[in-house]
Scaffold this active site. Structure first.
Site, PDB file in Angstrom:
ATOM      1  N   LEU A 102      24.495   3.382  -8.988  1.00 46.02           N
ATOM      2  CA  LEU A 102      24.070   2.395  -9.986  1.00 46.02           C
ATOM      3  C   LEU A 102      24.565   0.991  -9.647  1.00 46.02           C
ATOM      4  O   LEU A 102      23.914   0.011  -9.967  1.00 46.02           O
ATOM      5  CB  LEU A 102      24.603   2.791 -11.376  1.00 46.02           C
ATOM      6  CG  LEU A 102      24.092   4.119 -11.956  1.00 46.02           C
ATOM      7  CD1 LEU A 102      24.788   4.401 -13.286  1.00 46.02           C
ATOM      8  CD2 LEU A 102      22.580   4.073 -12.155  1.00 46.02           C
ATOM      9  N   VAL A 114      29.756   3.077  -8.764  1.00 51.16           N
ATOM     10  CA  VAL A 114      29.343   3.729 -10.007  1.00 51.16           C
ATOM     11  C   VAL A 114      28.076   4.532  -9.731  1.00 51.16           C
ATOM     12  O   VAL A 114      27.099   3.996  -9.192  1.00 51.16           O
ATOM     13  CB  VAL A 114      29.096   2.704 -11.129  1.00 51.16           C
ATOM     14  CG1 VAL A 114      28.756   3.405 -12.431  1.00 51.16           C
ATOM     15  CG2 VAL A 114      30.307   1.811 -11.309  1.00 51.16           C
ATOM     16  N   ASP A 120      36.104 -11.510 -20.485  1.00 50.90           N
ATOM     17  CA  ASP A 120      35.088 -11.571 -19.423  1.00 50.90           C
ATOM     18  C   ASP A 120      33.705 -11.294 -20.013  1.00 50.90           C
ATOM     19  O   ASP A 120      32.948 -10.469 -19.504  1.00 50.90           O
ATOM     20  CB  ASP A 120      35.417 -10.569 -18.325  1.00 50.90           C
ATOM     21  CG  ASP A 120      34.701 -10.900 -17.010  1.00 50.90           C
ATOM     22  OD1 ASP A 120      34.215 -12.044 -16.874  1.00 50.90           O
ATOM     23  OD2 ASP A 120      34.617 -10.035 -16.133  1.00 50.90           O
ATOM     24  N   VAL A 141      28.219  -1.431  -7.770  1.00 53.97           N
ATOM     25  CA  VAL A 141      29.546  -1.478  -7.158  1.00 53.97           C
ATOM     26  C   VAL A 141      30.370  -2.525  -7.893  1.00 53.97           C
ATOM     27  O   VAL A 141      29.915  -3.641  -8.109  1.00 53.97           O
ATOM     28  CB  VAL A 141      29.477  -1.832  -5.658  1.00 53.97           C
ATOM     29  CG1 VAL A 141      30.874  -1.864  -5.057  1.00 53.97           C
ATOM     30  CG2 VAL A 141      28.589  -0.845  -4.917  1.00 53.97           C
ATOM     31  N   GLY A 142      31.579  -2.144  -8.285  1.00 56.14           N
ATOM     32  CA  GLY A 142      32.479  -3.066  -8.961  1.00 56.14           C
ATOM     33  C   GLY A 142      33.794  -3.191  -8.224  1.00 56.14           C
ATOM     34  O   GLY A 142      33.976  -2.628  -7.145  1.00 56.14           O
ATOM     35  N   GLY A 143      34.745  -3.936  -8.811  1.00 54.92           N
ATOM     36  CA  GLY A 143      36.029  -4.133  -8.170  1.00 54.92           C
ATOM     37  C   GLY A 143      36.831  -2.860  -8.043  1.00 54.92           C
ATOM     38  O   GLY A 143      37.651  -2.722  -7.144  1.00 54.92           O
ATOM     39  N   PHE A 144      36.627  -1.883  -8.955  1.00 54.06           N
ATOM     40  CA  PHE A 144      37.363  -0.622  -8.904  1.00 54.06           C
ATOM     41  C   PHE A 144      36.737   0.349  -7.919  1.00 54.06           C
ATOM     42  O   PHE A 144      37.429   1.133  -7.278  1.00 54.06           O
ATOM     43  CB  PHE A 144      37.387  -0.010 -10.309  1.00 54.06           C
ATOM     44  CG  PHE A 144      38.146   1.284 -10.404  1.00 54.06           C
ATOM     45  CD1 PHE A 144      39.514   1.294 -10.241  1.00 54.06           C
ATOM     46  CD2 PHE A 144      37.494   2.474 -10.674  1.00 54.06           C
ATOM     47  CE1 PHE A 144      40.229   2.482 -10.339  1.00 54.06           C
ATOM     48  CE2 PHE A 144      38.195   3.658 -10.770  1.00 54.06           C
ATOM     49  CZ  PHE A 144      39.569   3.665 -10.613  1.00 54.06           C
ATOM     50  N   GLY A 145      35.428   0.313  -7.787  1.00 54.10           N
ATOM     51  CA  GLY A 145      34.746   1.228  -6.878  1.00 54.10           C
ATOM     52  C   GLY A 145      33.271   1.338  -7.214  1.00 54.10           C
ATOM     53  O   GLY A 145      32.714   0.521  -7.945  1.00 54.10           O
TER      54      GLY A 145
END
Length: 852
Positions: free
Chosen positions: A518, A526, A636, A520-524
């Site tokens: 779905l 999705v 944010d 990609v974020g700072g944690f990893g």
């Protein structure tokens, strides 16, 4: 292509070597030409040494032989010449077993360099390589529990710029945790007052940063772009300039250009104290100005601590043009426009004349880097080059007046005193325990031992179960099999959501199939997942290389387990098996709001849909601000963090930057600035004081984004249109907001509804937080704008679209209704426990739109 790259590398090497040769040949001429500035205060101290030490032509005197220096405790002196030190200044050290100050007499108030040298001199008495360094001045914390083991080299050099307003300056070394402190060398040198100005433009904000003289600065990077290393003897202010090559994002995107330093012509604005002519005589320019794609930037990427603001200084000098007006280019900082259409000829009126520009910025959102880019101005077709000569980045002290951590000078001294008392208590406790153990042993030997032997002969005891009954053993074993790494979370608290096994996650995501990705974020990454009961979920898998770790992972679980609301994305569970960190959320079928406004092929939203989405997001934020004992500030708020389910119900997501709000006796939370450019509250950015009104400002930007269907920031637009907040406010104040709204809405919006919507957004975007409404007031006004639209006489043929929110039966909720949703038939805790919520750095955005 390979040959071209090799040639570029070879030419770069030849240029640097040639410049180095010129430096050595012309050293005498350079040093003599830089004799213009003479500092009033010029302390060069060799700590622990018994004789003068000469480094790069400068003489350092022993710390016990300076008449203008007072050392409150001489501690111990260590001198060693039996090891290979990186510099003579590191051959000796002064060691302190207790807090000790160097007190310097200041003859001229103003800004001063404070330079500190550390190297763990080998000796048998102290293990200096394991020392934690804490250093403070009268007003600022310079180092706080700094470990030399964290360095990629054995020595540590720190340079600070401090505004001294009294007739003395104290630099205090504070041993912590029962250890010692030490220092090898100290410099305190005055600099010109005009080296740093008071007001500096802020990246992506219209207001300047004011008050820099009241802050302490730490040099993080000072680069001679395209040129060799410049040592202090070749700089009028004793600075060191490093080569920039290792920070180029693409080594082959730039090539070196250089001229004779004597041809650099300083004007009235820039002097050699700003930067030596060796900086302006070298530059990086584009490798190939005739590329098919003229948007070909040179980028420098520099890692920094993301919790601080930074002063960025860029040095320019046109040494490549043959005539004026041949070099116009753009400058970007963290993908945002710093200078659009920089024409050096217009700034200097002559070639080879230095020019510099200052900015204040934090890091890119979600990335601990400051990125500096230069590229051609694409609006001018016959100009296609860009240049940079020098780059300086300085960390700015935070609200605690610290340059490392969040503790103030008072906190440091208090901690040292507590450590001293704690050590005394520990020694007393240990002695007490030893005495008690001796008494017990004595009692057992004399009385209890003989008696127990007699009892064992008289009775036969049955053994007790080692781990409890069989049911307990079975339960523990089952949990251990399901989650072999950290099932203690679920054991400690059963209200933290479902614990998934890694096998369940693998089956739900088809082994993390990229087809189910779905975002990609700072944690990893999705992924979309499907559970055994056919429930769709969003599975966020932690990246081991992410800056976010186990502590934030656990905090995220604990925070989201206490937040339940119809308009907040819910956490379903987690998996911590096999060293994995995986979070499972409810699936939001229609993704982020941004995707339905621009940048995708989704059909445009109707005005009524947009209002209902904004109302849903406002309800979620209002719940965060008022639904718990202590408020929670999202920090944010933006269109990528407002997600839409299959019925287009809006839910607020991404609590990675959330912060517990101020207590009842406080007006704000003092914290480093975090958030996304374009949405940042300018008052928060300027003062680093966070309130619920910071969310209100960001939501005002979202409202304008919803109305106009364009990004919050768009650097390619004309300057006055880059920021949607500024641009839309200009039209709102003219009463002509309809001129810039999404053309699709033309003729479909009730003017009264638009007027109320615009007024609401305008109040949210007020410059001062005290002038902004609460989220409850914003919610009430948006509901009123929706009522005005529903009573409109306009007949919209598309008003009954299949995905319209009006088709859902949603009860009206008063803006001050803080009711909680029901999860699995149980109420979620949201009041008393909310006081325990802490900032989480894990809940990264589910979809991360990458900037330029």
């Amino acid at each position: 292509m390979v040959v071209t790259v090799m040639m570029v590398g070879f030419l770069r090497w030849v240029s640097v070597v040639s410049l180095l040769a010129v430096v050595f040949l012309d050293g005498f001429i350079i040093s003599s030409s830089y004799a213009a500035f003479t500092p009033v205060d010029n302390y060069l101290i060799a700590c622990g040494s018994s004789q003068n030490v000469t480094v790069d032509g400068r003489v350092y005197v022993p710390d016990t032989q300076s008449s203008s220096l007072v050392l409150t405790d001489q501690g111990s002196s260590i001198v060693s010449s039996n090891f290979l030190a990186p510099s003579p200044i590191y051959q000796s050290a002064r060691v302190f077993p207790r807090p000790t100050s160097f007190q310097f007499e200041i003859r001229q108030s103003g800004r001063h360099w404070v330079r500190l040298y550390f190297y763990p001199v080998p000796n048998s008495e102290y293990a200096l390589n394991s020392t934690l360094l804490t250093v403070v001045t009268d007003d600022f914390v310079l180092l706080n529990n700094h470990s030399l083991k964290d360095q990629n080299r054995p020595y540590l050099f720190k340079e600070y710029l401090i505004n001294v307003t009294s007739d003395h300056l104290s630099i205090t070394f504070v041993p912590m945790n029962g250890s010692v402190s030490f220092v090898n060398g100290i410099e305190v040198v005055s600099v010109p007052d005009d080296l740093i100005v008071d007001q500096v433009p802020q990246v992506a904000l219209s207001t300047p940063f004011v008050g820099i003289p009241t802050l302490a600065l730490e040099t993080v990077y000072r680069l001679n772009v395209g040129g060799p290393r410049i040592v202090p003897m070749n700089d009028t202010l004793g600075r060191t300039w490093e080569n920039d090559q290792k920070f180029l994002y693409y080594n082959d995107s730039a090539k070196v250009e250089s001229v004779d330093p004597s041809t650099i012509s300083y004007g009235e604005v820039v002097s050699p104290e700003i930067a030596p002519n060796w900086v302006y005589a070298t530059a990086e320019i584009m490798v190939n100005v005739d590329v098919a794609n003229v948007i070909f930037n040179i980028t420098w990427s520099l890692p920094v601590d993301p919790s601080f603001l930074y002063l960025i200084r860029l040095h320019f000098c046109d040494i490549i043009s043959m005539a004026l007006n041949q070099l116009v280019f753009d400058v970007y900082i963290n993908s945002y426009s710093g200078i659009a259409g920089l024409d050096l000829s217009r700034q200097t009126n002559v070639l080879r004349r230095p020019y510099y520009a200052d900015f204040v910025s934090n890091v890119s959102s979600g990335s601990p880097f400051i990125n500096i880019s230069i590229g051609p101005d694409t609006t001018i077709m016959d100009v296609s080059n860009a240049t940079l000569n020098g780059l300086e980045i300085m960390k700015m002290s935070n609200d605690a007046r610290s340059l490392e951590g969040s503790l103030s000078v008072r906190d440091i001294y208090s901690g040292a005193e507590k450590t001293k008392k704690k050590l005394t208590v520990i020694v007393a406790v240990v002695l007490g325990i030893v005495a008690a153990v001796l008494l017990v042993v004595l009692y057992y030997c004399c009385f209890a031992g003989p008696r127990s032997k007699r009892l064992r002969r008289a009775h036969s005891w049955l053994p007790l179960p080692l781990y409890g009954n069989s049911h307990t053993i079975s339960k523990v074993s089952t949990i251990s099999q399901k989650s072999g790494t950290a099932s203690c979370i679920s054991m400690a608290n059963s209200n933290l959501g479902r614990t998934f096994t890694f096998q369940e996650i693998m089956e739900a995501t088809n082994k993390f199939d990229d087809a189910l990705l779905l975002g990609v974020g700072g944690f990893g990454k999705v992924y979309k997942g499907t559970l055994d009961d056919a429930t769709n979920v969003a599975v966020k898998r932690g990246n081991p290389r992410s800056e976010q770790g186990l502590t934030e992972f656990q905090t995220e679980i604990q925070m989201l387990s206490k937040l339940r609301h119809r308009h907040l994305v819910s956490l379903i569970g987690y998996c911590d098996e096999r060293s994995e960190m995986i979070l499972v959320y409810e699936y939001m079928a229609n993704g982020p709001l941004r995707s339905h406004l621009y940048g995708s092929d989704f059909p445009p939203l109707m005005w009524k849909q947009r209002l209902e989405i904004c109302i849903g997001a406002a309800r979620g934020l209002h719940y965060l601000h008022t639904g718990a004992t202590q408020s929670i500030i999202h920090r944010d708020v933006k269109t990528t963090n407002i997600l839409l389910d299959e019925n287009f119900v809006a839910k607020v997501a991404d609590f990675g930057l959330s912060k517990t709000g101020p207590a009842l006796d406080q007006t704000h939370v003092s914290t480093a600035v975090k958030g996304s450019f374009g949405y940042l509250d300018p008052e928060y950015f300027r003062r680093q004081q966070l309130t619920e009104k910071s969310d209100v400002y960001s939501f005002g930007v979202v409202l304008m984004e919803v109305l106009c269907s364009r990004p919050a920031l768009n650097p390619v637009l004309p300057r006055e249109q880059v920021s949607i907040a500024e641009w839309a406010m200009m039209w709102q104040k003219k009463g002509l907001l309809s001129h810039i709204m999404d053309p699709y809405l033309s003729g479909k919006v009730n003017p009264a509804s638009l007027k109320k919507f615009g007024e609401t957004a305008e109040k949210c975007l007020a410059e001062q937080g005290v002038d902004r409404p609460t989220m409850g007031d914003v919610l009430w006004n948006l509901e009123y704008a929706l009522q005005l639209q529903e009573t409109s006489s306009l007949n919209d043929p598309d008003d009954n679209s299949t995905n319209h929110i009006a088709d859902i039966s949603v009860p009206h909720v008063h803006p001050f209704d803080n009711s909680m949703s029901m999860i699995n038939g149980a109420h979620s805790v949201t009041d008393d426990d909310a006081e325990d919520l802490t900032t989480s750095a894990v809940f990264s955005q589910l979809v991360n739109p990458r900037g330029r």
